[in-house]
Design a protein around this motif. Sequence first.
Motif, PDB file in Angstrom:
ATOM      1  N   ALA A  59      43.497  40.373  40.459  1.00 42.41           N
ATOM      2  CA  ALA A  59      44.883  39.950  40.678  1.00 42.41           C
ATOM      3  C   ALA A  59      44.971  38.479  41.060  1.00 42.41           C
ATOM      4  CB  ALA A  59      45.518  40.819  41.763  1.00 42.41           C
ATOM      5  N   ASP A  60      43.836  37.884  41.395  1.00 38.25           N
ATOM      6  CA  ASP A  60      43.800  36.487  41.812  1.00 38.25           C
ATOM      7  C   ASP A  60      44.141  35.569  40.635  1.00 38.25           C
ATOM      8  OD1 ASP A  60      43.287  34.000  42.815  1.00 38.25           O
ATOM      9  OD2 ASP A  60      41.184  34.366  43.332  1.00 38.25           O
ATOM     10  N   PRO A  61      45.258  34.838  40.695  1.00 37.58           N
ATOM     11  CA  PRO A  61      45.643  33.964  39.578  1.00 37.58           C
ATOM     12  C   PRO A  61      44.706  32.779  39.384  1.00 37.58           C
ATOM     13  CG  PRO A  61      47.097  33.610  41.452  1.00 37.58           C
ATOM     14  CD  PRO A  61      46.244  34.793  41.793  1.00 37.58           C
ATOM     15  N   ASP A  62      43.843  32.545  40.366  1.00 41.15           N
ATOM     16  CA  ASP A  62      42.899  31.434  40.228  1.00 41.15           C
ATOM     17  C   ASP A  62      41.668  31.814  39.408  1.00 41.15           C
ATOM     18  OD1 ASP A  62      44.448  29.665  41.730  1.00 41.15           O
ATOM     19  OD2 ASP A  62      43.593  30.377  43.629  1.00 41.15           O
ATOM     20  N   ARG A  63      41.488  33.097  39.142  1.00 38.41           N
ATOM     21  CA  ARG A  63      40.371  33.504  38.300  1.00 38.41           C
ATOM     22  C   ARG A  63      40.645  33.104  36.864  1.00 38.41           C
ATOM     23  NH1 ARG A  63      36.496  33.331  41.098  1.00 38.41           N
ATOM     24  NH2 ARG A  63      35.332  34.410  39.458  1.00 38.41           N
ATOM     25  N   PRO A  64      39.637  32.725  36.089  1.00 36.75           N
ATOM     26  CA  PRO A  64      39.862  32.279  34.711  1.00 36.75           C
ATOM     27  C   PRO A  64      40.443  33.379  33.838  1.00 36.75           C
ATOM     28  CG  PRO A  64      37.512  32.600  35.136  1.00 36.75           C
ATOM     29  CD  PRO A  64      38.199  32.696  36.461  1.00 36.75           C
ATOM     30  N   LEU A  65      41.259  32.968  32.880  1.00 47.45           N
ATOM     31  CA  LEU A  65      41.928  33.906  31.985  1.00 47.45           C
ATOM     32  C   LEU A  65      41.492  33.661  30.541  1.00 47.45           C
ATOM     33  CD1 LEU A  65      44.139  36.006  31.219  1.00 47.45           C
ATOM     34  CD2 LEU A  65      45.761  34.096  31.154  1.00 47.45           C
ATOM     35  N   VAL A  66      41.017  34.724  29.900  1.00 47.12           N
ATOM     36  CA  VAL A  66      40.706  34.660  28.467  1.00 47.12           C
ATOM     37  C   VAL A  66      41.698  35.558  27.729  1.00 47.12           C
ATOM     38  CG1 VAL A  66      38.964  36.493  28.730  1.00 47.12           C
ATOM     39  CG2 VAL A  66      38.973  35.061  26.674  1.00 47.12           C
ATOM     40  N   VAL A  67      42.257  35.045  26.660  1.00 44.41           N
ATOM     41  CA  VAL A  67      43.167  35.821  25.820  1.00 44.41           C
ATOM     42  C   VAL A  67      42.443  36.162  24.520  1.00 44.41           C
ATOM     43  CG1 VAL A  67      45.309  35.813  24.496  1.00 44.41           C
ATOM     44  CG2 VAL A  67      45.273  34.887  26.816  1.00 44.41           C
ATOM     45  N   GLY A 106      35.601  39.635  37.696  1.00 45.43           N
ATOM     46  CA  GLY A 106      35.582  38.189  37.891  1.00 45.43           C
ATOM     47  C   GLY A 106      36.392  37.395  36.893  1.00 45.43           C
ATOM     48  N   VAL A 107      36.788  38.008  35.780  1.00 44.34           N
ATOM     49  CA  VAL A 107      37.527  37.309  34.731  1.00 44.34           C
ATOM     50  C   VAL A 107      38.784  38.096  34.395  1.00 44.34           C
ATOM     51  CG1 VAL A 107      37.494  36.539  32.324  1.00 44.34           C
ATOM     52  CG2 VAL A 107      35.463  36.254  33.742  1.00 44.34           C
ATOM     53  N   LEU A 135      40.751  30.165  27.818  1.00 46.28           N
ATOM     54  CA  LEU A 135      39.955  30.337  26.604  1.00 46.28           C
ATOM     55  C   LEU A 135      40.697  31.302  25.684  1.00 46.28           C
ATOM     56  CD1 LEU A 135      37.228  29.876  25.076  1.00 46.28           C
ATOM     57  CD2 LEU A 135      36.352  31.884  26.284  1.00 46.28           C
ATOM     58  N   PHE A 136      40.674  31.000  24.387  1.00 48.71           N
ATOM     59  CA  PHE A 136      41.329  31.841  23.391  1.00 48.71           C
ATOM     60  C   PHE A 136      40.293  32.250  22.357  1.00 48.71           C
ATOM     61  CE2 PHE A 136      43.627  32.131  19.261  1.00 48.71           C
ATOM     62  CZ  PHE A 136      44.480  33.186  19.556  1.00 48.71           C
ATOM     63  N   TYR A 282      30.246  30.817  30.168  1.00 52.41           N
ATOM     64  CA  TYR A 282      31.094  29.662  29.852  1.00 52.41           C
ATOM     65  C   TYR A 282      31.951  29.287  31.052  1.00 52.41           C
ATOM     66  CZ  TYR A 282      35.049  27.079  27.995  1.00 52.41           C
ATOM     67  OH  TYR A 282      36.043  26.141  27.801  1.00 52.41           O
ATOM     68  N   PHE A 283      32.585  30.267  31.674  1.00 51.53           N
ATOM     69  CA  PHE A 283      33.450  29.985  32.807  1.00 51.53           C
ATOM     70  C   PHE A 283      32.654  29.489  34.021  1.00 51.53           C
ATOM     71  CE2 PHE A 283      36.800  32.948  30.920  1.00 51.53           C
ATOM     72  CZ  PHE A 283      37.602  31.883  30.501  1.00 51.53           C
ATOM     73  N   VAL A 284      31.453  30.016  34.210  1.00 51.81           N
ATOM     74  CA  VAL A 284      30.603  29.518  35.289  1.00 51.81           C
ATOM     75  C   VAL A 284      30.304  28.041  35.087  1.00 51.81           C
ATOM     76  CG1 VAL A 284      28.297  29.640  36.319  1.00 51.81           C
ATOM     77  CG2 VAL A 284      29.587  31.755  35.902  1.00 51.81           C
TER      78      VAL A 284
END
Length: 289
Positions: A59-67, A106-107, A135-136, A282-284
């Motif tokens: 739920a943390d909005p600071d975690r990276p988002l991949v679509v 984590g993602v 990331l898309f 990649y996110f790391v």
Amino acid sequence: MSLRTHLVLIVMLPLILVGGLVSAGIKLPVPQWGRDYVLRLFMPELAEAAALPGIYGPADPDRPLVVIDAGHGGRDPGAVGAGIREKDVTLGLALALRDALVRQGGVRVALTREDDRLLALAERPDIARRMGADLFVSIHADSAGEKSGVSGASLYTLSARASSAAAARFARRENDADRLNGLSIDGQSEQVSAILVELSQRRSQTDSLEFASLVTREGAGQLTFHPQSLRAADLVVLRSPDMPSVLFEAGFVTNEEDAARLTSPEWKSGFADAMARAIRIYFVRQGGG
């Protein structure tokens, strides 16, 4: 007769007619405003375009988002061969990747489509952009026509010039998907395409290439890659100047071995694990994992 006189007549004529009918003793029904006299138009395509998909994971909005984008869908089956349709393959892979990422944690992850619906090409990266994706990843499969011996997965990043004749053909087929399914209003001109490519941030392009390389590294031994696994083409779904974007072509539905892999639960699981590892690494490296 002046324009003003015309306007006065246009406004007054209905009132004159109504007055004449009333004088003649003819009763007129009183309109129930907001009901039968209001024309309601429901356009599901626009309603769907306005809504953003749900986000899975932390739920943390600071975690990276991949679509994740499952290519084709609805009345657009994509490539067809060996008894399978691209739109079914891509949705299955997208759902498997989503589940793997959620399981590993984590993602954050979202899908442009979770069912058999048709989205316009430009709408797919636009959804990711509106959600602020980091990331898309667009998932597709290909057709080699009569060349049944062509097989293997590959990854595409954006480039104004195709890396090969095969990449150019793939781009033309994918970019024509909207036109063939009645979604395109006006295609992008060559000048607009050139501007979009030129506006692409150098870092986004570098990040896209880095991620594509990670997929080939993490997929070694689990995924079967085409000899030319890293490719470049001017693909509509990758034309995002501010978001790392990669198109993963899972294989060729016209190749029997590829088709068997693409529909195998074991291969699908291996794909999801390898791709999820690449995304997390990649996110790391980007400082967000």
